[in-house]
Each structure stands twice: as structure tokens, then as C-alpha cells.
Motif scaffolding. Structure first.
Motif, PDB file in Angstrom:
ATOM      1  N   ALA A  15      -1.555 -16.921   5.695  1.00  0.00           N
ATOM      2  CA  ALA A  15      -1.035 -15.576   5.461  1.00  0.00           C
ATOM      3  C   ALA A  15      -1.976 -14.800   4.555  1.00  0.00           C
ATOM      4  O   ALA A  15      -2.359 -15.284   3.488  1.00  0.00           O
ATOM      5  N   ILE A  17      -2.121 -11.436   2.318  1.00  0.00           N
ATOM      6  CA  ILE A  17      -1.278 -10.408   1.714  1.00  0.00           C
ATOM      7  C   ILE A  17      -2.163  -9.437   0.950  1.00  0.00           C
ATOM      8  O   ILE A  17      -2.870  -9.828   0.015  1.00  0.00           O
ATOM      9  N   GLY A  25       3.793  -7.412  -3.381  1.00  0.00           N
ATOM     10  CA  GLY A  25       2.810  -8.303  -2.780  1.00  0.00           C
ATOM     11  C   GLY A  25       2.720  -9.630  -3.503  1.00  0.00           C
ATOM     12  O   GLY A  25       2.596 -10.692  -2.886  1.00  0.00           O
ATOM     13  N   VAL A  28       5.693 -11.721  -2.585  1.00  0.00           N
ATOM     14  CA  VAL A  28       5.537 -12.242  -1.225  1.00  0.00           C
ATOM     15  C   VAL A  28       4.609 -13.447  -1.211  1.00  0.00           C
ATOM     16  O   VAL A  28       4.862 -14.447  -0.525  1.00  0.00           O
ATOM     17  N   VAL A  93      -0.510 -14.616   9.654  1.00  0.00           N
ATOM     18  CA  VAL A  93       0.450 -13.658   9.112  1.00  0.00           C
ATOM     19  C   VAL A  93      -0.303 -12.632   8.287  1.00  0.00           C
ATOM     20  O   VAL A  93      -1.088 -12.984   7.404  1.00  0.00           O
ATOM     21  N   VAL A  95       0.322  -9.306   5.873  1.00  0.00           N
ATOM     22  CA  VAL A  95       1.302  -8.509   5.141  1.00  0.00           C
ATOM     23  C   VAL A  95       0.591  -7.331   4.480  1.00  0.00           C
ATOM     24  O   VAL A  95      -0.270  -7.516   3.613  1.00  0.00           O
ATOM     25  N   HIS A  96       0.946  -6.130   4.914  1.00  0.00           N
ATOM     26  CA  HIS A  96       0.377  -4.913   4.337  1.00  0.00           C
ATOM     27  C   HIS A  96       1.237  -4.491   3.150  1.00  0.00           C
ATOM     28  O   HIS A  96       2.267  -3.834   3.310  1.00  0.00           O
ATOM     29  N   SER A  97       0.817  -4.875   1.941  1.00  0.00           N
ATOM     30  CA  SER A  97       1.576  -4.519   0.747  1.00  0.00           C
ATOM     31  C   SER A  97       0.818  -3.588  -0.184  1.00  0.00           C
ATOM     32  O   SER A  97       1.426  -2.942  -1.030  1.00  0.00           O
ATOM     33  N   VAL A 145       3.637  -7.739   8.940  1.00  0.00           N
ATOM     34  CA  VAL A 145       4.726  -7.120   8.186  1.00  0.00           C
ATOM     35  C   VAL A 145       4.137  -6.040   7.289  1.00  0.00           C
ATOM     36  O   VAL A 145       3.199  -6.301   6.528  1.00  0.00           O
ATOM     37  N   SER A 146       4.682  -4.842   7.368  1.00  0.00           N
ATOM     38  CA  SER A 146       4.222  -3.735   6.529  1.00  0.00           C
ATOM     39  C   SER A 146       5.319  -3.348   5.549  1.00  0.00           C
ATOM     40  O   SER A 146       6.506  -3.323   5.902  1.00  0.00           O
ATOM     41  N   VAL A 147       4.914  -3.051   4.323  1.00  0.00           N
ATOM     42  CA  VAL A 147       5.863  -2.560   3.328  1.00  0.00           C
ATOM     43  C   VAL A 147       5.938  -1.044   3.448  1.00  0.00           C
ATOM     44  O   VAL A 147       5.002  -0.327   3.095  1.00  0.00           O
ATOM     45  N   THR A 173       4.252   0.568  13.167  1.00  0.00           N
ATOM     46  CA  THR A 173       4.989  -0.681  13.404  1.00  0.00           C
ATOM     47  C   THR A 173       5.590  -0.698  14.804  1.00  0.00           C
ATOM     48  O   THR A 173       5.498  -1.702  15.528  1.00  0.00           O
TER      49      THR A 173
END
Length: 230
Positions: A15, A17, A25, A28, A93, A95-97, A145-147, A173
Motif C-alpha cells: 500500500a 499512502i 494519512g 491509515v 493499494v 491511498v490519496h491522502s 482510495v481517495s480522501v 472516483t
């Protein structure tokens, strides 16, 4: 062993992040490490990033730090390349934080502030997804997954530019789900309310007022159980 981390067999999943050196972030990163993913922590602050990696490893997790000041296409491409390298060749994975905010009247927002906001909140996630999602689709598995923010669907005085950037993430998204979903990639956005992170510190009073309108009548924490906050 620190409370909150239960040793499990590694899943083999990687993942990445962004914005993982603080706030949501960071939370996460700890959560995914607890779920036995290999975590690539990315952010601008090397000392904080290395501390998070050290803490995760101390809790029997696996983590790496890749410094990144995300603001343009070159920085997005470099992060995608380095994260893939340190992760052993693939990212499962994303993750756009990482994010930026502007609080204030539209008329007082400068062009450079607006461009900076959209570069971090929209352009970089778009390009980073373009670098990493095709390989997920080729493998037939992955997650993005985007915040986002509840501001994306509400009219809030003083948050016009920020809300617009998050509305763009919501639409990206949906579009990414249509583009990559048929190939086994799950694409979602989360929409937190006012959350106590370093980004809101300069205008804490404003966000406390927003939070007071919510059922809990308080700012949320990045991690629901708060175990990983310092």
C-alpha cells in the motif's frame, strides 16, 4: 509490543499512502500495517516519515519511507517509480491522502494559491493513478482510495476552492471506477467531516464551528480509536 498491533502473517500486498506523515494519512498507514500490508509511507517531512516507519516496524509491521513533495507531474512520476521499487515491483493499494486547503473569500484567493491547491488535490492524484492503476488492472486486482470531504457536496462560505477540488476527486472516483473497475480494481472515496489534523490548525475555530453542527458536536480524530495519535 505496543498496544494496537497484533502480529499476523504478511498478506504480500503493498500500500502506498500519500500525505502519510500526519493526520488521516498517518492513521491509515498504521491501520493498514495492522492489517499486515506492507506500507509505503510518503510525505514531505523526512524525520516524521522515518519515525512512523520506525514505529510501525517496532509493532511488527513492515514499512518503508519515500519522501515526496507532490505538486506536479514530475513529482508524481518520481513517487510512483520509487514506491514501486521499494515495494518490490508492484503497488496493490493506492491511498490519496495528501492535500492542501484554502480558507477565505473567493475574491481574495490568488491565482497561485488556486493553482497550488488544485495541483496537490486534483492533478497529482490524477497523474499518480495514471502511473499505478494500469498495472493493477493488468493483474486483475487493486484498490484506490481517495480522501475527499463532506465539503464537496455542500455550500460552505469560505471553502469554495477547496470544496471544488474535492468535488473533482469525487468525479474522478466515479470515472476511475468505470475505467478500472471492470478489471478488478476497487475505487472509492471517503468523505470525512471536520477532522483534527495539522492542516486545520491555523483556522481551528472555523472548523470547530462546523463540527458543532454535526451530531457528535466535536472535531473528529484521524483514527477512530485514537491509539496511534501522539
Amino acid at each position: 509490543m505496543k498496544r494496537g498491533m497484533t502480529p499476523q502473517e504478511p498478506t504480500g500486498r503493498i500500500a502506498l499512502i500519500t500525505g502519510a506523515t500526519s493526520g488521516i494519512g498517518r492513521a491509515v498507514a498504521f491501520r493498514l500495517a495492522r492489517d499486515s500490508l506492507v506500507v509505503v509511507v510518503s510525505g514531505r517531512d523526512r524525520s516524521r516519515g522515518e519515525k512512523i516507519v520506525s514505529d510501525i516496524r517496532a509493532q511488527d509491521g513492515t514499512a518503508h519511507f519515500v519522501p515526496a513533495d507532490l505538486h506536479d507531474g514530475a513529482s508524481a512520476a518520481h513517487l510512483a517509480q520509487r514506491a514501486t521499487e521499494v515495494a518490490g515491483g508492484h503497488v496493490d493499494v493506492l491511498v490519496h491522502s495528501a492535500g492542501a486547503g484554502i480558507l477565505g473569500p473567493t475574491a481574495k484567493t490568488t491565482e497561485s494559491e488556486f493553482d497550488h491547491l488544485f495541483a496537490i488535490n486534483v492533478k497529482v492524484p490524477y497523474l499518480l493513478t495514471g502511473h499505478l492503476a494500469p498495472a493493477m488492472a493488468a493483474r486483475g486486482d487493486g484498490a484506490i482510495v481517495s480522501v475527499s470531504s463532506i465539503a464537496s457536496g455542500r455550500g460552505i462560505d469560505g471553502l469554495a476552492a477547496y470544496a471544488a477540488s474535492k468535488a473533482a476527486i469525487d468525479q474522478l472516483t466515479r470515472s476511475w471506477a468505470a475505467e478500472y473497475g471492470p478489471h478488478g480494481v476497487r475505487v472509492n472515496a471517503v468523505m470525512p467531516g471536520a477532522t483534527e489534523t495539522p492542516m486545520i490548525a491555523p483556522a481551528r475555530g472555523f472548523f470547530e464551528t462546523l463540527a458543532d453542527r454535526a451530531p457528535a458536536r466535536r472535531l473528529a480524530g484521524p483514527d477512530a480509536d485514537q491509539r496511534d495519535r501522539t
